[in-house]
Design a protein around this motif. Structure first.
Motif, PDB file in Angstrom:
ATOM      1  N   TYR A   1       0.830  -1.205   0.000  1.00 43.39           N
ATOM      2  CA  TYR A   1       0.000   0.000   0.000  1.00 43.39           C
ATOM      3  C   TYR A   1       0.868   1.260   0.000  1.00 43.39           C
ATOM      4  N   PHE A   2       1.843   1.309   0.889  1.00 43.30           N
ATOM      5  CA  PHE A   2       2.696   2.490   0.968  1.00 43.30           C
ATOM      6  C   PHE A   2       3.649   2.594  -0.224  1.00 43.30           C
ATOM      7  N   ASN A   3       4.111   1.487  -0.733  1.00 44.56           N
ATOM      8  CA  ASN A   3       4.989   1.507  -1.901  1.00 44.56           C
ATOM      9  C   ASN A   3       4.278   2.027  -3.139  1.00 44.56           C
ATOM     10  N   ALA A   4       2.968   1.851  -3.201  1.00 45.20           N
ATOM     11  CA  ALA A   4       2.191   2.304  -4.353  1.00 45.20           C
ATOM     12  C   ALA A   4       1.954   3.810  -4.345  1.00 45.20           C
ATOM     13  N   ARG A   5       2.258   4.469  -3.261  1.00 46.00           N
ATOM     14  CA  ARG A   5       1.983   5.904  -3.129  1.00 46.00           C
ATOM     15  C   ARG A   5       3.176   6.729  -3.587  1.00 46.00           C
ATOM     16  N   THR A   6       3.551   6.606  -4.840  1.00 46.10           N
ATOM     17  CA  THR A   6       4.755   7.261  -5.351  1.00 46.10           C
ATOM     18  C   THR A   6       4.563   8.744  -5.625  1.00 46.10           C
ATOM     19  N   ASN A   7       3.341   9.232  -5.761  1.00 48.60           N
ATOM     20  CA  ASN A   7       3.123  10.653  -6.057  1.00 48.60           C
ATOM     21  C   ASN A   7       2.677  11.433  -4.824  1.00 48.60           C
ATOM     22  N   TYR A   8       2.837  10.871  -3.676  1.00 47.44           N
ATOM     23  CA  TYR A   8       2.343  11.455  -2.433  1.00 47.44           C
ATOM     24  C   TYR A   8       2.864  12.875  -2.203  1.00 47.44           C
ATOM     25  N   ASP A   9       4.125  13.127  -2.513  1.00 49.00           N
ATOM     26  CA  ASP A   9       4.727  14.439  -2.269  1.00 49.00           C
ATOM     27  C   ASP A   9       4.219  15.519  -3.217  1.00 49.00           C
ATOM     28  N   ARG A  10       3.543  15.142  -4.252  1.00 46.29           N
ATOM     29  CA  ARG A  10       3.052  16.128  -5.216  1.00 46.29           C
ATOM     30  C   ARG A  10       1.667  16.657  -4.866  1.00 46.29           C
ATOM     31  N   ILE A  11       1.115  16.208  -3.775  1.00 45.31           N
ATOM     32  CA  ILE A  11      -0.207  16.662  -3.342  1.00 45.31           C
ATOM     33  C   ILE A  11      -0.025  17.904  -2.468  1.00 45.31           C
ATOM     34  N   GLU A  12      -0.727  18.972  -2.804  1.00 50.97           N
ATOM     35  CA  GLU A  12      -0.549  20.241  -2.085  1.00 50.97           C
ATOM     36  C   GLU A  12      -0.804  20.105  -0.587  1.00 50.97           C
ATOM     37  N   LEU A  13      -1.833  19.364  -0.211  1.00 47.38           N
ATOM     38  CA  LEU A  13      -2.141  19.184   1.207  1.00 47.38           C
ATOM     39  C   LEU A  13      -0.975  18.529   1.947  1.00 47.38           C
ATOM     40  N   THR A  14      -0.340  17.579   1.314  1.00 48.05           N
ATOM     41  CA  THR A  14       0.820  16.911   1.917  1.00 48.05           C
ATOM     42  C   THR A  14       1.936  17.910   2.182  1.00 48.05           C
ATOM     43  N   ASN A  15       2.211  18.763   1.228  1.00 47.53           N
ATOM     44  CA  ASN A  15       3.264  19.761   1.395  1.00 47.53           C
ATOM     45  C   ASN A  15       2.925  20.774   2.479  1.00 47.53           C
ATOM     46  N   ARG A  16       1.665  21.187   2.549  1.00 44.50           N
ATOM     47  CA  ARG A  16       1.258  22.120   3.611  1.00 44.50           C
ATOM     48  C   ARG A  16       1.417  21.488   4.981  1.00 44.50           C
ATOM     49  N   ARG A  17       0.997  20.230   5.108  1.00 45.83           N
ATOM     50  CA  ARG A  17       1.147  19.532   6.394  1.00 45.83           C
ATOM     51  C   ARG A  17       2.618  19.392   6.766  1.00 45.83           C
ATOM     52  N   ALA A  18       3.441  19.030   5.798  1.00 48.92           N
ATOM     53  CA  ALA A  18       4.870  18.865   6.069  1.00 48.92           C
ATOM     54  C   ALA A  18       5.491  20.178   6.521  1.00 48.92           C
ATOM     55  N   ASN A  19       5.164  21.257   5.837  1.00 50.46           N
ATOM     56  CA  ASN A  19       5.715  22.564   6.215  1.00 50.46           C
ATOM     57  C   ASN A  19       5.233  23.003   7.594  1.00 50.46           C
ATOM     58  N   SER A  20       3.972  22.741   7.907  1.00 48.78           N
ATOM     59  CA  SER A  20       3.455  23.083   9.240  1.00 48.78           C
ATOM     60  C   SER A  20       4.175  22.287  10.315  1.00 48.78           C
ATOM     61  N   PHE A  21       4.393  21.010  10.045  1.00 46.70           N
ATOM     62  CA  PHE A  21       5.101  20.152  10.989  1.00 46.70           C
ATOM     63  C   PHE A  21       6.539  20.632  11.190  1.00 46.70           C
ATOM     64  N   LEU A  22       7.214  20.970  10.104  1.00 47.08           N
ATOM     65  CA  LEU A  22       8.610  21.411  10.193  1.00 47.08           C
ATOM     66  C   LEU A  22       8.753  22.706  10.993  1.00 47.08           C
ATOM     67  N   LYS A  23       7.775  23.586  10.908  1.00 43.85           N
ATOM     68  CA  LYS A  23       7.812  24.838  11.668  1.00 43.85           C
ATOM     69  C   LYS A  23       7.760  24.587  13.167  1.00 43.85           C
ATOM     70  N   LEU A  24       7.170  23.478  13.568  1.00 41.78           N
ATOM     71  CA  LEU A  24       7.058  23.151  14.992  1.00 41.78           C
ATOM     72  C   LEU A  24       8.322  22.504  15.562  1.00 41.78           C
ATOM     73  N   LEU A  25       9.187  22.015  14.696  1.00 43.29           N
ATOM     74  CA  LEU A  25      10.401  21.337  15.165  1.00 43.29           C
ATOM     75  C   LEU A  25      11.497  22.347  15.487  1.00 43.29           C
ATOM     76  N   PRO A  26      12.038  22.303  16.697  1.00 44.27           N
ATOM     77  CA  PRO A  26      13.117  23.234  17.061  1.00 44.27           C
ATOM     78  C   PRO A  26      14.486  22.696  16.615  1.00 44.27           C
ATOM     79  N   LEU A  27      14.675  22.553  15.314  1.00 44.79           N
ATOM     80  CA  LEU A  27      15.913  21.961  14.799  1.00 44.79           C
ATOM     81  C   LEU A  27      17.036  22.988  14.724  1.00 44.79           C
ATOM     82  N   LYS A  28      18.234  22.535  15.055  1.00 40.64           N
ATOM     83  CA  LYS A  28      19.432  23.371  14.961  1.00 40.64           C
ATOM     84  C   LYS A  28      20.584  22.499  14.503  1.00 40.64           C
ATOM     85  N   LYS A  29      21.600  23.110  13.950  1.00 38.49           N
ATOM     86  CA  LYS A  29      22.807  22.374  13.595  1.00 38.49           C
ATOM     87  C   LYS A  29      23.355  21.711  14.847  1.00 38.49           C
ATOM     88  N   GLY A  30      23.812  20.497  14.690  1.00 37.39           N
ATOM     89  CA  GLY A  30      24.344  19.751  15.816  1.00 37.39           C
ATOM     90  C   GLY A  30      23.350  18.764  16.406  1.00 37.39           C
TER      91      GLY A  30
END
Length: 85
Positions: A16-45
């Motif tokens: 099922y997951f292997n068949a989802r090859t175009n998942y990253d091209r869906i706008e909703l997916t990108n919005r969710r990913a960007n929202s999630f990344l904004k919440l992560l306090p990532l820093k070098k190191g």
């Protein structure tokens, strides 16, 4: 018999997951990913473990913002190749 049933189920989930090859091209997916990344306090190191990396949409950004990324994809090797780089 239980192992055979378990193995079949695991294969169905992986397929099922292997068949989802175009998942990253869906706008909703990108919005969710960007929202999630904004919440992560990532820093070098920082060292990050990404479990069930999927297509790597979030993993790529994590790698840019942190020093070390270990990703454990749930999918097959055909997707894994897209993650590294």
């Amino acid at each position: 018999m239980l192992n055979n049933t378990n193995d079949r189920y695991k294969q169905q989930v992986a397929d099922y997951f292997n068949a989802r090859t175009n998942y990253d091209r869906i706008e909703l997916t990108n919005r969710r990913a960007n929202s999630f990344l904004k919440l992560l306090p990532l820093k070098k190191g920082y060292e990050v473990l990404d479990i069930a990396t999927g297509t790597g949409l979030i993993a790529k950004e994590i790698k840019v913002k942190s020093s070390e990324l270990i990703s454990l994809p749930f999918c097959s090797s055909k997707h894994k190749r897209k993650l590294i780089g």
